[in-house]
Design a protein around this motif. Structure first.
Motif, PDB file in Angstrom:
ATOM      1  N   SER A   8     -15.485  -0.039   0.576  1.00 29.80           N
ATOM      2  CA  SER A   8     -14.939  -1.074  -0.316  1.00 29.80           C
ATOM      3  C   SER A   8     -14.712  -0.508  -1.717  1.00 29.80           C
ATOM      4  O   SER A   8     -13.785  -0.919  -2.425  1.00 29.80           O
ATOM      5  CB  SER A   8     -15.879  -2.288  -0.368  1.00 29.80           C
ATOM      6  OG  SER A   8     -17.047  -2.007  -1.119  1.00 29.80           O
ATOM      7  N   VAL A  31     -11.396   1.323  -1.628  1.00 35.44           N
ATOM      8  CA  VAL A  31     -10.298   0.353  -1.566  1.00 35.44           C
ATOM      9  C   VAL A  31     -10.020  -0.224  -2.948  1.00 35.44           C
ATOM     10  O   VAL A  31      -8.859  -0.322  -3.376  1.00 35.44           O
ATOM     11  CB  VAL A  31     -10.626  -0.777  -0.565  1.00 35.44           C
ATOM     12  CG1 VAL A  31      -9.586  -1.896  -0.645  1.00 35.44           C
ATOM     13  CG2 VAL A  31     -10.698  -0.229   0.859  1.00 35.44           C
ATOM     14  N   SER A  35      -6.593   0.176  -5.217  1.00 34.60           N
ATOM     15  CA  SER A  35      -5.805  -0.990  -5.587  1.00 34.60           C
ATOM     16  C   SER A  35      -5.708  -1.125  -7.104  1.00 34.60           C
ATOM     17  O   SER A  35      -4.691  -1.577  -7.632  1.00 34.60           O
ATOM     18  CB  SER A  35      -6.411  -2.263  -4.976  1.00 34.60           C
ATOM     19  OG  SER A  35      -7.711  -2.497  -5.474  1.00 34.60           O
ATOM     20  N   GLY A  87      -3.667  -0.171  -2.245  1.00 24.51           N
ATOM     21  CA  GLY A  87      -4.825   0.649  -1.946  1.00 24.51           C
ATOM     22  C   GLY A  87      -4.895   1.131  -0.512  1.00 24.51           C
ATOM     23  O   GLY A  87      -5.867   1.777  -0.132  1.00 24.51           O
ATOM     24  N   ASN A  88      -3.873   0.824   0.285  1.00 28.70           N
ATOM     25  CA  ASN A  88      -3.922   1.231   1.698  1.00 28.70           C
ATOM     26  C   ASN A  88      -2.686   2.020   2.119  1.00 28.70           C
ATOM     27  O   ASN A  88      -2.357   2.071   3.306  1.00 28.70           O
ATOM     28  CB  ASN A  88      -4.104   0.003   2.597  1.00 28.70           C
ATOM     29  CG  ASN A  88      -2.969  -0.997   2.446  1.00 28.70           C
ATOM     30  OD1 ASN A  88      -2.169  -0.905   1.522  1.00 28.70           O
ATOM     31  ND2 ASN A  88      -2.920  -1.973   3.335  1.00 28.70           N
ATOM     32  N   VAL A 141     -12.237   4.532   5.945  1.00 26.44           N
ATOM     33  CA  VAL A 141     -11.166   4.587   4.939  1.00 26.44           C
ATOM     34  C   VAL A 141      -9.812   4.717   5.625  1.00 26.44           C
ATOM     35  O   VAL A 141      -8.832   4.068   5.244  1.00 26.44           O
ATOM     36  CB  VAL A 141     -11.406   5.753   3.953  1.00 26.44           C
ATOM     37  CG1 VAL A 141     -10.141   6.057   3.153  1.00 26.44           C
ATOM     38  CG2 VAL A 141     -12.539   5.415   2.991  1.00 26.44           C
ATOM     39  N   THR A 189      -8.347   1.484   6.900  1.00 30.40           N
ATOM     40  CA  THR A 189      -7.808   0.510   5.946  1.00 30.40           C
ATOM     41  C   THR A 189      -6.282   0.499   5.947  1.00 30.40           C
ATOM     42  O   THR A 189      -5.671  -0.456   5.465  1.00 30.40           O
ATOM     43  CB  THR A 189      -8.309   0.788   4.512  1.00 30.40           C
ATOM     44  OG1 THR A 189      -7.836   2.077   4.072  1.00 30.40           O
ATOM     45  CG2 THR A 189      -9.822   0.754   4.447  1.00 30.40           C
ATOM     46  N   ALA A 236      -8.911  -5.474   3.284  1.00 30.36           N
ATOM     47  CA  ALA A 236     -10.080  -4.660   3.629  1.00 30.36           C
ATOM     48  C   ALA A 236     -11.220  -4.879   2.655  1.00 30.36           C
ATOM     49  O   ALA A 236     -12.386  -4.867   3.050  1.00 30.36           O
ATOM     50  CB  ALA A 236      -9.688  -3.182   3.668  1.00 30.36           C
ATOM     51  N   PHE A 237     -10.906  -5.077   1.368  1.00 30.17           N
ATOM     52  CA  PHE A 237     -11.975  -5.229   0.373  1.00 30.17           C
ATOM     53  C   PHE A 237     -12.825  -6.460   0.653  1.00 30.17           C
ATOM     54  O   PHE A 237     -14.053  -6.387   0.683  1.00 30.17           O
ATOM     55  CB  PHE A 237     -11.392  -5.301  -1.037  1.00 30.17           C
ATOM     56  CG  PHE A 237     -12.442  -5.475  -2.102  1.00 30.17           C
ATOM     57  CD1 PHE A 237     -13.263  -4.418  -2.454  1.00 30.17           C
ATOM     58  CD2 PHE A 237     -12.624  -6.698  -2.736  1.00 30.17           C
ATOM     59  CE1 PHE A 237     -14.257  -4.572  -3.424  1.00 30.17           C
ATOM     60  CE2 PHE A 237     -13.598  -6.861  -3.705  1.00 30.17           C
ATOM     61  CZ  PHE A 237     -14.411  -5.796  -4.052  1.00 30.17           C
TER      62      PHE A 237
END
Length: 473
Positions: free
Chosen positions: A104, A107, A111, A123-124, A343, A346, A352-353
């Motif tokens: 997290s 992520v 982001s 972030g992905n 990771v 994600t 995901a966060f």
């Protein structure tokens, strides 16, 4: 490296607590709370969470002093009180939850960068995952050079990341408007009663308090055993004050609905609304430093839990090996391989966060419940209270409140995350079976079979729920 060089001072142990607690969560508090409640509900939520976690911190302190031979902290208490398999589940759940929490962090970093550099997206993106992967292994090889060096860096980073939070608090104090605070006080247009509003905030309060046991996990490195308990309390009080102020002050500068609609990290968005764009940049830089520091602290804790569990025969012996710098290298390798895989996953995730925040909280509550229950058990029996018997009643009351609090948190989190936790716990039992067969021991006793079957049933229901869409990720 000699063992004497590995010892940590009270300040370093306190930094482990603060470094573990002050991470991604504190920067998301304004929006998270504004989505759920107003200042009144926030005060009630922090009163519940603060009281419950303070009692849990005091249980950790009491156990550190009365059970100094239980060096692993979190999972060691579960094993001592409830048996080998519950002890393993506590260790595994705490370890895998910490790995998820580390994901997290990456992520949120990606982001946050995505707001300034579109190549990182939310972030992905592929670029974001590649950059995060480089970061994972840079930290990995730094930690392999020595726990003491990493702990020193964590102490420096802990100081550096507190500064932007303090600046935010000071600016928001000067921006305080009582008429705005009063308009928001009862929820500012939110539906639902106070209990519903408070319940909606509970899982995030667990997430931001995770790390309170950082000094306990590293108790074997303490110069003085008493420093473990003191570091836990000092870290808890300091971080609690920061989190309450970060939550409450935005209600006095902006309308609740406006805060609820802000992007994450909402602390940056709040400061931008008050002082302009430089506020967003300033907090974003602080967030990246903070989260990297928290990632360092949790990488240390993950490897330490796996290593200590192997040393006490609760995990396969391969994870009990140290390198020349006294670092549990194999435990660190497994930890970062798992983090790397998560990771990469994600790339296929929507949010995901949020998912990993809630899963981290849910998996951590089981080990916390074992700790509270063990504290209750020994104080009720009077075990170890031949010394300072006058403390027994006080410790029993604190442990009772801690048990009630952790059970309530599990209830507030909901059945969904209990089932998702079971999906992780059930296959993790393979490590326990491996360790028991290494030692030529019976794998399960009668009560263990019951726990195992309940866990497997929970995992099956969880997988079925995900496959049919009853459980959404």
């Amino acid at each position: 490296m000699a063992s004497t060089e590995q010892k940590m001072s009270r300040m370093q142990l306190t930094a482990m607590v603060v470094g573990g607690m002050v991470g991604a969560g504190i920067f998301s508090l304004p929006r998270t709370f504004a989505n759920a409640t107003g200042p009144l509900g926030a005060l009630v939520a922090w009163l519940i969470a603060g009281t419950g976690m303070y009692m849990l911190a005091r249980v950790f302190q009491a156990l550190a002093e009365r059970k100094p031979d239980l060096d692993a902290g979190v999972f060691a208490y579960a094993k001592a009180g409830f048996g080998d398999y519950p002890g393993f589940l506590s260790a595994f759940g705490y370890w895998i939850g910490s790995c998820i929490g580390n994901v997290s962090y990456w992520v949120l970093i990606k982001s946050t960068l995505g707001a300034f550099f579109p190549v990182f997206g939310d972030g992905n993106t592929l670029v974001a995952i590649v950059v995060a992967s480089i970061g994972i292994w840079l930290f990995h090889f730094m930690i392999l050079k020595g726990v003491q060096q990493a702990a020193f860096i964590n102490s420096i980073v802990t100081v550096a990341k507190i500064v932007p939070i303090l600046v935010f608090i000071v600016i928001m104090i000067f921006a305080f408007r009582m008429n705005v605070f009063s308009a928001n006080f009862y929820g500012g247009g939110l539906e639902g009663n106070l209990f519903q509003q408070v319940r909606a905030t509970m899982l995030v309060t667990v997430f931001v308090f995770i790390g309170i046991e950082g000094a306990s996990v590293y108790s074997r490195y303490a110069k003085e055993r008493a420093d473990v308990g003191r570091a836990t309390i000092f870290g808890f009080i300091g971080v609690s004050a920061l989190m309450v102020l970060v939550t409450m002050l935005p209600y006095a500068a902006l309308q609740r609905a406006d805060i609820a609609g802000m992007r994450q990290p909402s602390m940056a968005a709040v400061l931008e609304s008050v002082v302009g764009h430089w506020g967003a940049v300033f907090v974003s830089v602080g967030l990246i430093v903070s989260v990297l520091g928290a990632y360092l602290a949790w990488s240390l804790i993950c490897a330490e839990v796996l290593f200590t569990a192997a040393k006490t025969d609760d995990m396969p012996a391969i994870f009990a090996k140290e390198n020349a710098n006294k670092v549990p290298a194999n435990a660190l390798w497994l930890t970062n391989i798992v983090v790397q895989l998560l990771v990469m996953s994600t790339y296929f995730s929507r949010d995901a966060f949020a998912l990993m925040l809630n899963l981290t909280s849910a998996t951590s509550l089981i080990p916390y419940l074992f700790v509270a229950a063990y504290g209750f058990m020994i104080s009720r029996r009077g075990e170890t209270y031949e010394i300072r018997p006058e403390e027994r009643r006080r410790d029993l009351i604190m442990a009772t409140i801690a048990v009630i609090y952790t059970i309530f948190m599990i209830y507030a989190g909901g059945l969904k995350f209990i089932l998702l936790s079971a999906v992780l716990y059930a296959p993790g039992t393979i490590l326990y079976i491996w360790a028991r067969r290494e030692q030529n021991k019976t794998v399960f006793i009668a009560s263990d079979w019951i726990i195992f079957f309940v866990t497997v049933i929970g995992a099956v229901v969880g997988i079925y729920g995900m496959a049919t869409g009853l459980i959404t990720l």
